[in-house]
Design a protein around this motif. Sequence first.
Motif, PDB file in Angstrom:
ATOM      1  N   UNK A  45       0.983  23.590  -8.589  1.00  0.00           N
ATOM      2  CA  UNK A  45       1.967  24.622  -8.931  1.00  0.00           C
ATOM      3  C   UNK A  45       3.397  24.130  -8.766  1.00  0.00           C
ATOM      4  N   UNK A  46       3.603  23.062  -7.982  1.00  0.00           N
ATOM      5  CA  UNK A  46       4.952  22.556  -7.736  1.00  0.00           C
ATOM      6  C   UNK A  46       5.312  21.370  -8.631  1.00  0.00           C
ATOM      7  N   UNK A  47       4.472  21.039  -9.601  1.00  0.00           N
ATOM      8  CA  UNK A  47       4.766  19.890 -10.452  1.00  0.00           C
ATOM      9  C   UNK A  47       5.812  20.235 -11.507  1.00  0.00           C
ATOM     10  N   UNK A  48       6.407  19.210 -12.077  1.00  0.00           N
ATOM     11  CA  UNK A  48       7.425  19.433 -13.107  1.00  0.00           C
ATOM     12  C   UNK A  48       6.810  20.031 -14.374  1.00  0.00           C
ATOM     13  N   UNK A  49       5.599  19.596 -14.732  1.00  0.00           N
ATOM     14  CA  UNK A  49       4.997  20.177 -15.941  1.00  0.00           C
ATOM     15  C   UNK A  49       4.564  21.622 -15.718  1.00  0.00           C
ATOM     16  N   UNK A  50       4.180  21.964 -14.504  1.00  0.00           N
ATOM     17  CA  UNK A  50       3.813  23.358 -14.235  1.00  0.00           C
ATOM     18  C   UNK A  50       5.017  24.269 -14.383  1.00  0.00           C
ATOM     19  N   UNK A  51       6.192  23.788 -14.029  1.00  0.00           N
ATOM     20  CA  UNK A  51       7.406  24.598 -14.181  1.00  0.00           C
ATOM     21  C   UNK A  51       7.678  24.921 -15.648  1.00  0.00           C
ATOM     22  N   UNK A  52       7.219  24.052 -16.534  1.00  0.00           N
ATOM     23  CA  UNK A  52       7.500  24.245 -17.959  1.00  0.00           C
ATOM     24  C   UNK A  52       6.599  25.291 -18.621  1.00  0.00           C
ATOM     25  N   UNK A  53       5.645  25.807 -17.876  1.00  0.00           N
ATOM     26  CA  UNK A  53       4.851  26.910 -18.432  1.00  0.00           C
ATOM     27  C   UNK A  53       5.657  28.209 -18.438  1.00  0.00           C
ATOM     28  N   UNK A  54       6.764  28.207 -17.694  1.00  0.00           N
ATOM     29  CA  UNK A  54       7.570  29.419 -17.573  1.00  0.00           C
ATOM     30  C   UNK A  54       8.923  29.323 -18.261  1.00  0.00           C
ATOM     31  N   UNK A  55       9.355  28.109 -18.584  1.00  0.00           N
ATOM     32  CA  UNK A  55      10.702  27.961 -19.126  1.00  0.00           C
ATOM     33  C   UNK A  55      10.780  26.717 -19.994  1.00  0.00           C
TER      34      UNK A  55
ATOM     35  N   UNK B  90       0.833  -1.204   0.000  1.00  0.00           N
ATOM     36  CA  UNK B  90       0.000   0.000   0.000  1.00  0.00           C
ATOM     37  C   UNK B  90       0.866   1.252   0.000  1.00  0.00           C
ATOM     38  N   UNK B  91       1.934   1.230   0.786  1.00  0.00           N
ATOM     39  CA  UNK B  91       2.838   2.381   0.829  1.00  0.00           C
ATOM     40  C   UNK B  91       3.486   2.614  -0.533  1.00  0.00           C
ATOM     41  N   UNK B  92       3.830   1.541  -1.228  1.00  0.00           N
ATOM     42  CA  UNK B  92       4.411   1.678  -2.564  1.00  0.00           C
ATOM     43  C   UNK B  92       3.406   2.292  -3.541  1.00  0.00           C
ATOM     44  N   UNK B  93       2.152   1.910  -3.407  1.00  0.00           N
ATOM     45  CA  UNK B  93       1.103   2.469  -4.271  1.00  0.00           C
ATOM     46  C   UNK B  93       0.950   3.966  -4.029  1.00  0.00           C
ATOM     47  N   UNK B  94       0.852   4.359  -2.749  1.00  0.00           N
ATOM     48  CA  UNK B  94       0.724   5.785  -2.431  1.00  0.00           C
ATOM     49  C   UNK B  94       1.916   6.577  -2.956  1.00  0.00           C
ATOM     50  N   UNK B  95       3.113   6.020  -2.797  1.00  0.00           N
ATOM     51  CA  UNK B  95       4.316   6.718  -3.243  1.00  0.00           C
ATOM     52  C   UNK B  95       4.334   6.869  -4.767  1.00  0.00           C
ATOM     53  N   UNK B  96       3.911   5.825  -5.472  1.00  0.00           N
ATOM     54  CA  UNK B  96       3.891   5.888  -6.932  1.00  0.00           C
ATOM     55  C   UNK B  96       2.905   6.934  -7.425  1.00  0.00           C
ATOM     56  N   UNK B  97       1.749   7.008  -6.782  1.00  0.00           N
ATOM     57  CA  UNK B  97       0.740   7.995  -7.175  1.00  0.00           C
ATOM     58  C   UNK B  97       1.241   9.406  -6.894  1.00  0.00           C
ATOM     59  N   UNK B  98       1.847   9.601  -5.729  1.00  0.00           N
ATOM     60  CA  UNK B  98       2.366  10.914  -5.375  1.00  0.00           C
ATOM     61  C   UNK B  98       3.446  11.355  -6.350  1.00  0.00           C
ATOM     62  N   UNK B  99       4.342  10.449  -6.709  1.00  0.00           N
ATOM     63  CA  UNK B  99       5.429  10.796  -7.630  1.00  0.00           C
ATOM     64  C   UNK B  99       4.878  11.145  -9.012  1.00  0.00           C
ATOM     65  N   UNK B 100       3.895  10.395  -9.462  1.00  0.00           N
ATOM     66  CA  UNK B 100       3.295  10.652 -10.767  1.00  0.00           C
ATOM     67  C   UNK B 100       2.593  12.006 -10.772  1.00  0.00           C
ATOM     68  N   UNK B 101       1.853  12.288  -9.711  1.00  0.00           N
ATOM     69  CA  UNK B 101       1.127  13.550  -9.609  1.00  0.00           C
ATOM     70  C   UNK B 101       2.090  14.735  -9.566  1.00  0.00           C
ATOM     71  N   UNK B 102       3.184  14.593  -8.815  1.00  0.00           N
ATOM     72  CA  UNK B 102       4.138  15.688  -8.686  1.00  0.00           C
ATOM     73  C   UNK B 102       4.864  15.951 -10.009  1.00  0.00           C
ATOM     74  N   UNK B 103       4.906  14.961 -10.847  1.00  0.00           N
ATOM     75  CA  UNK B 103       5.560  15.137 -12.142  1.00  0.00           C
ATOM     76  C   UNK B 103       4.606  15.685 -13.197  1.00  0.00           C
ATOM     77  N   UNK B 104       3.382  15.123 -13.282  1.00  0.00           N
ATOM     78  CA  UNK B 104       2.549  15.359 -14.451  1.00  0.00           C
ATOM     79  C   UNK B 104       1.325  16.228 -14.230  1.00  0.00           C
ATOM     80  N   UNK B 105       0.964  16.552 -12.994  1.00  0.00           N
ATOM     81  CA  UNK B 105      -0.276  17.282 -12.759  1.00  0.00           C
ATOM     82  C   UNK B 105      -0.155  18.770 -13.109  1.00  0.00           C
ATOM     83  N   UNK B 106      -0.985  19.237 -14.023  1.00  0.00           N
ATOM     84  CA  UNK B 106      -1.017  20.671 -14.323  1.00  0.00           C
ATOM     85  C   UNK B 106      -1.811  21.443 -13.271  1.00  0.00           C
ATOM     86  N   UNK B 107      -2.431  20.745 -12.344  1.00  0.00           N
ATOM     87  CA  UNK B 107      -3.203  21.391 -11.285  1.00  0.00           C
ATOM     88  C   UNK B 107      -2.357  21.690 -10.047  1.00  0.00           C
TER      89      UNK B 107
END
Length: 311
Positions: free
Chosen positions: A74-84, A55-72
């Motif tokens: 502000x701290x995600x990797x894709x959100x950073x690309x709106x500026x640079x 279960x912990x691995x599942x939560x971690x995988x979801x969190x990592x995916x969200x932090x990378x790809x979520x445009x919703x």
Amino acid sequence: MSSMCLVSLVHRSLLQDSTMHSIPSSSRLRHRLSFEAIGTRWHIDTPTHIPAGAAADIYAAIQAFDQKWSRFRSDSQVSALRLTVGTLALDADEYAMWQLYRQVYDATDSAVSPLVAAALEASGYDAAYSLTRTAEATAAPDWDDALSLGHNSLTVHQPTLLDIGAAGKGLLVDRVASLLSNTIDTYTIDAGGDIYVAGHSERIALEHPDNASFAIGVAHVADSALCGSAPNRRTWADTHHIIDARSGVSTTHIAATWTLAATAMAADLATTTLFFLPPESTQQLIPCQPVVMNTNGQLRYTTNKDMEIYA
């Protein structure tokens, strides 16, 4: 980015990307893990408790995916690309998703595009869910002007916001399924309507988009994924979330789509593709079992053994 009703043949509804309800599972699946993630409700049904470590691995995988790809976020990797400009590292399954995205982009003459985010935000489908149009509809940037896809990276050549909603949640469901399979071989994942069934079978009815008490057919889901999409699940003013990237305007001629495929990512992306390509063409592009309902009520689908359509 899809949104559609699937109805359990037992008694409850499942609405993808909207007001979500769990599907009743096989009688063998007596345990349920439920949680909120990526803006929707998840239910994972299993015959035994999911080990704490899994279960912990599942939560971690979801969190990592969200932090990378979520445009919703502000701290995600894709959100950073709106500026640079910049480059995102891609795992093998992410690369496969972007490859398929490019194939769909080309096949739909750029109607389905991960560069549609600005149009979605302008329409009101933004991080605050304002649902208020803030700018005129405009076409998405051209892929080749904005992006370069390598085997292990995606390079953004101009500041832009990406949206992988047409396939991203499906890919994440597949990742969770892979993690579960390390410890449990029988389960059903319901991530706000992106469904993956392993080790057993589910019979899930396809809910009529205009009548929640009526099913237009039944899908037999076993070791496969089922997704659906309907504009009426996310509609505001004269707009909904399925947008033609060539114009920035919502589609008008399709009432609902459903697909059954080997992976949730493929099923997820196919449901959006069906708004722009006929079932036969979609099936050739993405191996799936497709069903489409036009706004006039006409059903289009390919004959297959796992979809019973009440036409």
